[in-house]
Structure formats: structure tokens, C-alpha cells
Enzyme design. Structure first.
Site, short mmCIF file in Angstrom:
data_model
loop_
_atom_site.label_atom_id
_atom_site.label_comp_id
_atom_site.label_asym_id
_atom_site.label_seq_id
_atom_site.Cartn_x
_atom_site.Cartn_y
_atom_site.Cartn_z
N ASN A 11 0.85 -1.19 0.00
CA ASN A 11 0.00 0.00 0.00
C ASN A 11 0.89 1.25 0.00
O ASN A 11 1.72 1.42 0.91
CB ASN A 11 -0.91 -0.03 1.23
CG ASN A 11 -1.92 1.09 1.23
OD1 ASN A 11 -1.59 2.23 0.98
ND2 ASN A 11 -3.16 0.77 1.54
N HIS A 14 0.85 6.25 2.03
CA HIS A 14 1.54 7.22 2.89
C HIS A 14 2.76 7.84 2.23
O HIS A 14 3.36 8.77 2.80
CB HIS A 14 1.84 6.60 4.25
CG HIS A 14 0.55 6.31 4.98
ND1 HIS A 14 -0.31 7.32 5.36
CD2 HIS A 14 -0.05 5.15 5.33
CE1 HIS A 14 -1.38 6.78 5.93
NE2 HIS A 14 -1.23 5.47 5.92
N HIS A 47 -5.67 3.49 -1.42
CA HIS A 47 -6.98 3.84 -0.87
C HIS A 47 -7.33 5.27 -1.28
O HIS A 47 -6.71 6.23 -0.80
CB HIS A 47 -6.95 3.71 0.65
CG HIS A 47 -8.26 3.97 1.32
ND1 HIS A 47 -8.43 3.84 2.69
CD2 HIS A 47 -9.47 4.34 0.84
CE1 HIS A 47 -9.68 4.13 3.01
NE2 HIS A 47 -10.32 4.46 1.91
N ARG A 49 -9.55 7.92 -0.60
CA ARG A 49 -10.52 8.31 0.42
C ARG A 49 -11.42 9.42 -0.11
O ARG A 49 -11.04 10.19 -0.98
CB ARG A 49 -9.81 8.77 1.70
CG ARG A 49 -9.04 7.65 2.39
CD ARG A 49 -8.45 8.14 3.69
NE ARG A 49 -9.49 8.46 4.66
CZ ARG A 49 -9.79 7.70 5.72
NH1 ARG A 49 -9.12 6.58 5.95
NH2 ARG A 49 -10.74 8.04 6.55
N ARG A 53 -7.27 12.68 1.39
CA ARG A 53 -6.22 13.12 2.31
C ARG A 53 -4.84 12.62 1.91
O ARG A 53 -3.83 13.17 2.38
CB ARG A 53 -6.52 12.70 3.74
CG ARG A 53 -6.43 11.20 4.00
CD ARG A 53 -6.63 10.87 5.46
NE ARG A 53 -7.94 11.25 5.93
CZ ARG A 53 -8.43 10.88 7.12
NH1 ARG A 53 -7.70 10.14 7.93
NH2 ARG A 53 -9.64 11.25 7.49
N GLU A 77 -8.69 0.39 -2.78
CA GLU A 77 -9.49 0.42 -1.55
C GLU A 77 -10.40 1.64 -1.60
O GLU A 77 -9.97 2.72 -1.99
CB GLU A 77 -8.59 0.50 -0.31
CG GLU A 77 -7.79 -0.75 -0.06
CD GLU A 77 -6.99 -0.69 1.23
OE1 GLU A 77 -6.56 -1.74 1.69
OE2 GLU A 77 -6.80 0.44 1.76
N THR A 108 -8.07 3.59 8.76
CA THR A 108 -9.24 2.72 8.81
C THR A 108 -9.31 2.02 10.16
O THR A 108 -8.36 1.33 10.55
CB THR A 108 -9.20 1.67 7.68
OG1 THR A 108 -9.10 2.36 6.43
CG2 THR A 108 -10.45 0.82 7.69
N GLU A 159 -10.83 -9.68 3.30
CA GLU A 159 -9.55 -9.30 3.89
C GLU A 159 -9.78 -9.14 5.38
O GLU A 159 -10.55 -8.28 5.82
CB GLU A 159 -9.00 -8.01 3.28
CG GLU A 159 -7.66 -7.63 3.88
CD GLU A 159 -6.94 -6.53 3.14
OE1 GLU A 159 -6.08 -5.87 3.77
OE2 GLU A 159 -7.20 -6.34 1.94
N HIS A 202 -3.45 -4.86 7.99
CA HIS A 202 -3.59 -3.70 8.88
C HIS A 202 -2.69 -3.87 10.10
O HIS A 202 -2.87 -4.75 10.92
CB HIS A 202 -5.02 -3.46 9.37
CG HIS A 202 -5.21 -2.06 9.89
ND1 HIS A 202 -5.47 -0.99 9.08
CD2 HIS A 202 -5.12 -1.54 11.14
CE1 HIS A 202 -5.56 0.12 9.80
NE2 HIS A 202 -5.35 -0.20 11.05
N GLY A 203 -1.69 -2.99 10.16
CA GLY A 203 -0.79 -2.95 11.31
C GLY A 203 0.32 -3.97 11.31
O GLY A 203 1.08 -4.06 12.28
#
Length: 254
Positions: A11, A14, A47, A49, A53, A77, A108, A159, A202-203
Site C-alpha cells: 500500500n 503514505h 486507498h 478516500r 487526504r 481500496e 481505517t 480481507e 492492517h498494522g
């Protein structure tokens, strides 16, 4: 039960977060995506959004062209909204992952409540599959109920949200981590039994990836924030390479 090579989706959201902090063009998410694929990522996740952002519409345009040129998958996403469905239909990505989204959240938080929102989710899944030709994934909590409803609304993939497990590990709460890992394993087994492909994300970081990668039903991990952060210190190629080694080792030992 299944196994085989575990895919890695990177992903690149960022990278866009850093770019947007200054309002310029650097660093370029497109360049990060190309570097990630060259370093061993199997696909790119982004993603878009509602508040834009990080990833922008122009980024999706560029990523769509890139993956088409390289014949690699793009996993888009997005929230379950009419606007996002139309964007996905226009770009026709390989995969679409429907996620919950709230304007005030940092990232998320939790999985999509498919059981509660099935009347909204089902039509979106149907359009994305039938009109867009996408492989549709639902980002859900590791719950057998959510898995069952995901199958009922026509998703091909679930997922599983690994955030609670990863948070428990970081808090050094072994008992709680084991509890969350057990839920992930049970949900993965249930999804596989129902004919759904299983992904997780995630994470996830170097400390948490091995037990998740060892779940035999999981076919793909989507990892972003940690890899982008680690790349600051060791470079993106090295960050992805180390994650790939850990994933492969976990799979071989499972």
C-alpha cells in the site's frame, strides 16, 4: 486447507501523505509503486478516500496506467459510496476492496460491518463485479458472521483486519494476542470453507507477520504504513525484501 506462495500487496498511500504535507509533487506515489513492484511486491494497493487526504484521483490515473503497462494488479481500496463505485467502474482495477471510512479517523478503524450494511454493500459488490469485472474484497473483522454475510452479498474475497492482533503484540499482551490470532485462524478457515479467497492486513510489521503468514488459508497480505516508514531508514527495496523473506519462511514452516 490451502497454502502455496503468499502474495504481498504494498500500500503506497503514505508516500502520498508525505507529498501532501508540503503540497508539492515529491515524493511520487507512482515512483514508489514502480519501486515496490521491482522489489518483489506482487501488486499495489491504494486507498482513494472521500476526503482525498493522501491518494488523489490523478494518482489513481497514473497507477492504473502503470499496472496496465507492467501487467500487475492494482487493488483499489474505497468506501461504499456511489462516487467511489463510479470511479472504480471508470478505471476497472483488477481488484476493489470495500472498507469502512469515517472522516475523523486517522486510518481505517475496524472492519466493514457487512451484516449491518448488507443492503448497501450488496448492490455495490454486484456492480463492481458485473459491470467492472473486478475481484471484490470486503475488509472485515475476523468473525464467522461477517464471513458468512460477505459470501451472501457476492464478494469473492475477504480481507481480515489484523489490527487488534498486531496491537496486542505491540502491547506485549501474549494472551490477548493469542486470542485475536485464534479468531483470525477461525475466520480464515470459515472463509475458505465457503469458497472465499482470504487476505489479511492492517498494522502488520516484522514482529507480527510470521503468525499471520503461517495461516494456510491466507493467500495475500496487504502492508503499507510500516513498509513506507521502514523505507526511511533502510530503503523501500530492503524493507520489502525483508518482509518477503519473513513471509516465505513462515509459509515454508507452516
Amino acid at each position: 486447507m490451502t497454502s502455496g506462495r503468499l502474495r504481498l500487496g504494498v500500500n503506497i498511500d503514505h508516500v502520498a501523505t508525505i507529498r501532501n504535507a508540503r503540497g508539492g509533487a515529491h515524493p511520487e506515489p507512482l515512483r514508489a509503486a514502480e519501486a515496490a513492484l521491482a522489489a518483489g511486491a506482487d501488486g499495489i494497493t491504494a486507498h482513494l478516500r472521500e476526503d482525498r487526504r493522501h491518494i488523489s484521483d490523478a494518482d489513481i490515473d497514473g497507477l492504473s496506467a502503470l499496472v496496465k503497462r507492467l501487467d500487475r494488479p492494482l487493488n483499489l481500496e474505497m468506501a461504499v459510496t456511489d462516487e467511489m463505485v463510479e470511479i472504480a467502474l471508470a478505471h476497472r482495477p483488477h481488484a476493489v476492496c470495500l472498507v469502512p471510512e469515517r472522516r475523523e479517523e486517522r486510518t481505517t478503524e475496524g472492519g466493514l460491518d457487512v451484516a449491518k450494511g448488507h443492503n448497501v454493500v450488496a448492490p455495490a459488490v454486484r456492480r463492481l463485479r458485473d459491470e467492472g469485472g473486478a475481484r471484490v474484497s470486503l475488509f472485515i473483522e475476523p468473525s464467522k458472521v461477517q464471513v458468512a454475510v460477505s459470501e451472501a452479498v457476492g464478494a469473492q474475497v475477504v480481507e481480515l483486519h489484523t489490527g487488534a492482533y498486531c496491537d496486542a503484540l505491540r502491547a506485549h499482551d501474549a494472551a490477548l494476542a493469542d486470542e485475536h490470532l485464534g479468531r483470525l485462524k477461525a475466520a480464515a478457515a470459515e472463509a475458505h470453507k465457503r469458497g472465499l479467497e482470504v487476505h489479511a492486513g492492517h498494522g502488520i510489521d516484522y514482529d507480527s507477520v510470521t503468525p499471520v503468514a503461517a495461516i494456510p488459508e491466507v493467500m495475500e497480505l496487504n502492508i503499507g504504513h510500516f513498509l513506507i516508514g521502514e523505507a526511511i531508514f533502510i530503503g523501500l527495496e530492503a524493507a520489502i525484501g525483508r518482509m518477503r523473506v519473513l513471509m516465505d519462511a513462515a509459509r515454508a514452516a507452516a
